[in-house]
Design a protein around this motif. Structure first.
Motif, PDB file in Angstrom:
ATOM      1  N   TRP A  97     -10.846  31.691  -5.840  1.00 51.09           N
ATOM      2  CA  TRP A  97     -12.041  31.180  -6.513  1.00 51.09           C
ATOM      3  C   TRP A  97     -12.623  32.195  -7.484  1.00 51.09           C
ATOM      4  CZ3 TRP A  97     -13.004  26.316  -6.821  1.00 51.09           C
ATOM      5  CH2 TRP A  97     -12.591  25.452  -5.816  1.00 51.09           C
ATOM      6  N   ARG A  98     -12.607  33.460  -7.123  1.00 45.58           N
ATOM      7  CA  ARG A  98     -13.196  34.493  -7.985  1.00 45.58           C
ATOM      8  C   ARG A  98     -12.411  34.707  -9.277  1.00 45.58           C
ATOM      9  NH1 ARG A  98     -17.040  38.038  -5.350  1.00 45.58           N
ATOM     10  NH2 ARG A  98     -17.343  37.283  -3.242  1.00 45.58           N
ATOM     11  N   ASP A  99     -11.193  34.187  -9.345  1.00 46.83           N
ATOM     12  CA  ASP A  99     -10.371  34.350 -10.539  1.00 46.83           C
ATOM     13  C   ASP A  99     -10.406  33.134 -11.462  1.00 46.83           C
ATOM     14  OD1 ASP A  99      -9.670  36.859  -9.717  1.00 46.83           O
ATOM     15  OD2 ASP A  99      -7.783  36.240  -8.797  1.00 46.83           O
ATOM     16  N   VAL A 100     -11.276  32.166 -11.176  1.00 49.47           N
ATOM     17  CA  VAL A 100     -11.430  31.014 -12.075  1.00 49.47           C
ATOM     18  C   VAL A 100     -12.045  31.521 -13.379  1.00 49.47           C
ATOM     19  CG1 VAL A 100     -12.655  28.824 -12.421  1.00 49.47           C
ATOM     20  CG2 VAL A 100     -11.680  29.364 -10.197  1.00 49.47           C
ATOM     21  N   PRO A 101     -11.457  31.182 -14.541  1.00 45.67           N
ATOM     22  CA  PRO A 101     -11.974  31.691 -15.819  1.00 45.67           C
ATOM     23  C   PRO A 101     -13.446  31.340 -16.040  1.00 45.67           C
ATOM     24  CG  PRO A 101      -9.847  30.650 -16.135  1.00 45.67           C
ATOM     25  CD  PRO A 101     -10.264  30.369 -14.722  1.00 45.67           C
ATOM     26  N   VAL A 102     -14.141  32.220 -16.724  1.00 46.83           N
ATOM     27  CA  VAL A 102     -15.574  32.059 -16.973  1.00 46.83           C
ATOM     28  C   VAL A 102     -15.861  30.834 -17.835  1.00 46.83           C
ATOM     29  CG1 VAL A 102     -17.608  33.209 -17.938  1.00 46.83           C
ATOM     30  CG2 VAL A 102     -15.872  34.535 -16.775  1.00 46.83           C
ATOM     31  N   GLU A 103     -14.891  30.375 -18.611  1.00 45.38           N
ATOM     32  CA  GLU A 103     -15.120  29.216 -19.478  1.00 45.38           C
ATOM     33  C   GLU A 103     -15.459  27.955 -18.688  1.00 45.38           C
ATOM     34  OE1 GLU A 103     -10.611  27.628 -20.245  1.00 45.38           O
ATOM     35  OE2 GLU A 103     -11.287  29.434 -21.265  1.00 45.38           O
ATOM     36  N   TYR A 104     -15.143  27.947 -17.397  1.00 44.93           N
ATOM     37  CA  TYR A 104     -15.477  26.814 -16.540  1.00 44.93           C
ATOM     38  C   TYR A 104     -16.817  26.987 -15.835  1.00 44.93           C
ATOM     39  CZ  TYR A 104     -10.580  25.710 -17.209  1.00 44.93           C
ATOM     40  OH  TYR A 104      -9.358  25.433 -17.762  1.00 44.93           O
ATOM     41  N   GLY A 105     -17.454  28.105 -16.028  1.00 47.07           N
ATOM     42  CA  GLY A 105     -18.722  28.396 -15.383  1.00 47.07           C
ATOM     43  C   GLY A 105     -18.541  29.481 -14.344  1.00 47.07           C
ATOM     44  N   PRO A 106     -19.644  29.901 -13.738  1.00 45.48           N
ATOM     45  CA  PRO A 106     -19.542  30.928 -12.693  1.00 45.48           C
ATOM     46  C   PRO A 106     -18.707  30.413 -11.517  1.00 45.48           C
ATOM     47  CG  PRO A 106     -21.838  30.448 -13.235  1.00 45.48           C
ATOM     48  CD  PRO A 106     -21.010  29.466 -13.966  1.00 45.48           C
ATOM     49  N   TRP A 107     -17.858  31.276 -10.982  1.00 44.73           N
ATOM     50  CA  TRP A 107     -16.961  30.832  -9.918  1.00 44.73           C
ATOM     51  C   TRP A 107     -17.733  30.295  -8.721  1.00 44.73           C
ATOM     52  CZ3 TRP A 107     -16.970  32.538  -4.958  1.00 44.73           C
ATOM     53  CH2 TRP A 107     -17.638  33.720  -4.699  1.00 44.73           C
ATOM     54  N   SER A 108     -18.904  30.876  -8.446  1.00 43.83           N
ATOM     55  CA  SER A 108     -19.673  30.428  -7.282  1.00 43.83           C
ATOM     56  C   SER A 108     -20.203  29.011  -7.476  1.00 43.83           C
ATOM     57  CB  SER A 108     -20.818  31.395  -7.009  1.00 43.83           C
ATOM     58  OG  SER A 108     -21.649  31.509  -8.139  1.00 43.83           O
ATOM     59  N   ARG A 109     -20.571  28.669  -8.700  1.00 40.76           N
ATOM     60  CA  ARG A 109     -21.067  27.316  -8.984  1.00 40.76           C
ATOM     61  C   ARG A 109     -19.930  26.298  -8.899  1.00 40.76           C
ATOM     62  NH1 ARG A 109     -23.293  23.442  -8.325  1.00 40.76           N
ATOM     63  NH2 ARG A 109     -24.442  22.188  -9.807  1.00 40.76           N
ATOM     64  N   VAL A 110     -18.749  26.690  -9.381  1.00 38.96           N
ATOM     65  CA  VAL A 110     -17.577  25.815  -9.281  1.00 38.96           C
ATOM     66  C   VAL A 110     -17.241  25.574  -7.814  1.00 38.96           C
ATOM     67  CG1 VAL A 110     -15.117  25.609  -9.832  1.00 38.96           C
ATOM     68  CG2 VAL A 110     -16.675  26.599 -11.509  1.00 38.96           C
ATOM     69  N   TYR A 111     -17.290  26.638  -7.008  1.00 38.09           N
ATOM     70  CA  TYR A 111     -16.983  26.513  -5.579  1.00 38.09           C
ATOM     71  C   TYR A 111     -18.027  25.666  -4.857  1.00 38.09           C
ATOM     72  CZ  TYR A 111     -16.172  27.809  -0.731  1.00 38.09           C
ATOM     73  OH  TYR A 111     -15.921  27.754   0.611  1.00 38.09           O
ATOM     74  N   ASP A 112     -19.301  25.831  -5.204  1.00 39.30           N
ATOM     75  CA  ASP A 112     -20.359  25.032  -4.581  1.00 39.30           C
ATOM     76  C   ASP A 112     -20.144  23.538  -4.838  1.00 39.30           C
ATOM     77  OD1 ASP A 112     -21.598  27.242  -3.534  1.00 39.30           O
ATOM     78  OD2 ASP A 112     -23.113  27.367  -5.131  1.00 39.30           O
ATOM     79  N   LEU A 113     -19.789  23.200  -6.074  1.00 41.05           N
ATOM     80  CA  LEU A 113     -19.532  21.789  -6.390  1.00 41.05           C
ATOM     81  C   LEU A 113     -18.309  21.286  -5.624  1.00 41.05           C
ATOM     82  CD1 LEU A 113     -20.357  19.329  -8.052  1.00 41.05           C
ATOM     83  CD2 LEU A 113     -18.823  20.131  -9.851  1.00 41.05           C
ATOM     84  N   PHE A 114     -17.287  22.121  -5.484  1.00 39.55           N
ATOM     85  CA  PHE A 114     -16.095  21.754  -4.731  1.00 39.55           C
ATOM     86  C   PHE A 114     -16.444  21.470  -3.262  1.00 39.55           C
ATOM     87  CE2 PHE A 114     -12.590  23.220  -1.986  1.00 39.55           C
ATOM     88  CZ  PHE A 114     -11.614  22.277  -2.332  1.00 39.55           C
ATOM     89  N   ARG A 115     -17.284  22.294  -2.681  1.00 42.09           N
ATOM     90  CA  ARG A 115     -17.675  22.116  -1.279  1.00 42.09           C
ATOM     91  C   ARG A 115     -18.451  20.829  -1.054  1.00 42.09           C
ATOM     92  NH1 ARG A 115     -20.731  26.973   0.927  1.00 42.09           N
ATOM     93  NH2 ARG A 115     -21.187  25.358   2.416  1.00 42.09           N
ATOM     94  N   ARG A 116     -19.216  20.413  -2.046  1.00 50.40           N
ATOM     95  CA  ARG A 116     -20.000  19.175  -1.904  1.00 50.40           C
ATOM     96  C   ARG A 116     -19.079  17.973  -1.955  1.00 50.40           C
ATOM     97  NH1 ARG A 116     -25.290  20.202  -5.617  1.00 50.40           N
ATOM     98  NH2 ARG A 116     -25.745  22.219  -4.729  1.00 50.40           N
TER      99      ARG A 116
END
Length: 51
Positions: free
Chosen positions: A32-51
């Protein structure tokens, strides 16, 4: 034609970009920490994934 305005602050990261970040992570298998910044902060991407 009636336009509807939402109250509050507009979202900083578009949901479509975050979903693309989830798709990138699932497709490539990177941490998750290696997701490119162009998609947004990795933590926000992960939070949406968890929901």
């Amino acid at each position: 034609m009636i336009t509807v305005h939402r109250a509050g602050r507009p979202p900083v990261w578009l949901r479509r970009r975050l979903i693309d970040g989830i798709r990138f992570r699932v497709r490539t298998g990177v941490p998750w920490r290696d997701v490119p910044v162009e998609y947004g902060p990795w933590s926000r991407v992960y939070d949406l994934f968890r929901r």
